[in-house]
Design a protein around this motif. Structure first.
Motif, short mmCIF file in Angstrom:
data_model
loop_
_atom_site.label_atom_id
_atom_site.label_comp_id
_atom_site.label_asym_id
_atom_site.label_seq_id
_atom_site.Cartn_x
_atom_site.Cartn_y
_atom_site.Cartn_z
N LEU A 57 0.82 -1.21 0.00
CA LEU A 57 0.00 0.00 0.00
C LEU A 57 0.86 1.26 0.00
O LEU A 57 0.54 2.24 -0.68
CB LEU A 57 -0.94 -0.01 1.21
CG LEU A 57 -2.05 -1.07 1.16
CD1 LEU A 57 -2.78 -1.13 2.49
CD2 LEU A 57 -3.00 -0.82 0.01
N TRP A 58 1.94 1.22 0.75
CA TRP A 58 2.85 2.36 0.80
C TRP A 58 3.48 2.60 -0.57
O TRP A 58 3.50 3.73 -1.06
CB TRP A 58 3.92 2.11 1.87
CG TRP A 58 4.95 3.18 2.00
CD1 TRP A 58 4.73 4.50 2.30
CD2 TRP A 58 6.35 3.04 1.82
NE1 TRP A 58 5.93 5.18 2.32
CE2 TRP A 58 6.94 4.30 2.03
CE3 TRP A 58 7.17 1.96 1.52
CZ2 TRP A 58 8.31 4.52 1.94
CZ3 TRP A 58 8.53 2.18 1.44
CH2 TRP A 58 9.09 3.43 1.64
N LEU A 59 4.00 1.54 -1.19
CA LEU A 59 4.61 1.69 -2.51
C LEU A 59 3.59 2.11 -3.57
O LEU A 59 3.89 2.91 -4.45
CB LEU A 59 5.28 0.38 -2.93
CG LEU A 59 6.52 -0.02 -2.13
CD1 LEU A 59 6.98 -1.42 -2.52
CD2 LEU A 59 7.63 1.00 -2.34
N HIS A 60 2.38 1.57 -3.46
CA HIS A 60 1.33 1.96 -4.40
C HIS A 60 0.98 3.44 -4.23
O HIS A 60 0.77 4.15 -5.22
CB HIS A 60 0.09 1.08 -4.18
CG HIS A 60 -0.96 1.27 -5.21
ND1 HIS A 60 -0.82 0.81 -6.51
CD2 HIS A 60 -2.17 1.87 -5.15
CE1 HIS A 60 -1.90 1.13 -7.19
NE2 HIS A 60 -2.73 1.76 -6.39
N GLY A 61 0.94 3.89 -2.99
CA GLY A 61 0.67 5.30 -2.71
C GLY A 61 1.74 6.22 -3.27
O GLY A 61 1.45 7.33 -3.72
N LEU A 62 2.98 5.76 -3.23
CA LEU A 62 4.09 6.54 -3.78
C LEU A 62 4.16 6.46 -5.31
O LEU A 62 4.89 7.22 -5.93
CB LEU A 62 5.43 6.06 -3.20
CG LEU A 62 5.65 6.27 -1.71
CD1 LEU A 62 6.95 5.62 -1.28
CD2 LEU A 62 5.65 7.75 -1.37
N GLN A 63 3.44 5.51 -5.88
CA GLN A 63 3.42 5.26 -7.33
C GLN A 63 4.82 5.01 -7.88
O GLN A 63 5.19 5.51 -8.94
CB GLN A 63 2.76 6.42 -8.07
CG GLN A 63 1.32 6.61 -7.68
CD GLN A 63 0.67 7.77 -8.39
OE1 GLN A 63 1.32 8.60 -9.00
NE2 GLN A 63 -0.65 7.83 -8.29
N VAL A 64 5.59 4.19 -7.16
CA VAL A 64 6.95 3.89 -7.59
C VAL A 64 7.11 2.47 -8.12
O VAL A 64 8.14 2.15 -8.72
CB VAL A 64 7.98 4.09 -6.44
CG1 VAL A 64 8.04 5.54 -6.03
CG2 VAL A 64 7.65 3.21 -5.26
N GLN A 65 6.11 1.63 -7.93
CA GLN A 65 6.28 0.25 -8.37
C GLN A 65 5.71 0.04 -9.77
O GLN A 65 4.74 0.64 -10.17
CB GLN A 65 5.65 -0.72 -7.38
CG GLN A 65 4.15 -0.61 -7.26
CD GLN A 65 3.63 -1.43 -6.11
OE1 GLN A 65 3.24 -0.86 -5.11
NE2 GLN A 65 3.64 -2.72 -6.25
N ARG A 66 6.36 -0.85 -10.48
CA ARG A 66 5.92 -1.18 -11.83
C ARG A 66 4.99 -2.39 -11.81
O ARG A 66 4.09 -2.51 -12.61
CB ARG A 66 7.14 -1.45 -12.71
CG ARG A 66 6.81 -1.77 -14.12
CD ARG A 66 8.08 -1.97 -14.93
NE ARG A 66 7.77 -2.59 -16.18
CZ ARG A 66 7.96 -2.04 -17.36
NH1 ARG A 66 8.50 -0.84 -17.42
NH2 ARG A 66 7.66 -2.68 -18.46
#
Length: 138
Positions: A31-40
């Protein structure tokens, strides 16, 4: 595969608690990475190996005996799963269903899960109903 081969064994209680805690932490990471929009991709997390070690330990602790049919079916799922990812993506593109089957993570997950299970089950049934060849050695 190495995590499963290591065969770490904790008590069922420790494994279950570890699995719940590690899964919750991995969900927070996602959820944290999705919120940062950094994951592919939605499938590569740092905490996934810890989740898997706890899961393998729990499964080993709950093992009440080996069922060869389950081993063969799970092996088929393991081998066919990556192909089903490709087939779902390709099929969605051909059918114009990329929105619900590729761009939607849950839709993609469910489509790959269903196709992996169905293909593996069909192959397992076909192989299990095949007559055994007997050797003609005297």
């Amino acid at each position: 595969m190495l995590l499963g081969a290591a065969g770490v064994r904790w008590s069922v209680r420790t494994s279950a608690a570890g699995l719940c805690a590690a899964f919750a932490a991995m969900t927070a990471e996602g959820l944290w990475l999705h919120g940062l929009q950094v994951q592919r991709h939605d499938s590569m997390y740092m905490l996934l190996p810890l989740v898997m070690v706890c899961l393998f330990s729990l499964l080993l602790g709950l093992n009440r005996g080996e069922r060869r049919s389950c081993r063969k079916l799970s092996s088929l799922i393991y081998v066919l799963h990556p192909w089903c990812i490709v087939l779902v993506r390709g099929g969605a593109e051909v059918l114009g269903l990329e929105g619900p089957l590729v761009e939607n993570s849950m839709g993609h997950f469910l489509a790959v899960l269903a196709s992996s299970a169905a293909a593996s089950w069909a192959l397992w049934l076909a192989w299990s109903r095949r007559p055994l060849k007997r050797s003609n050695k005297g």
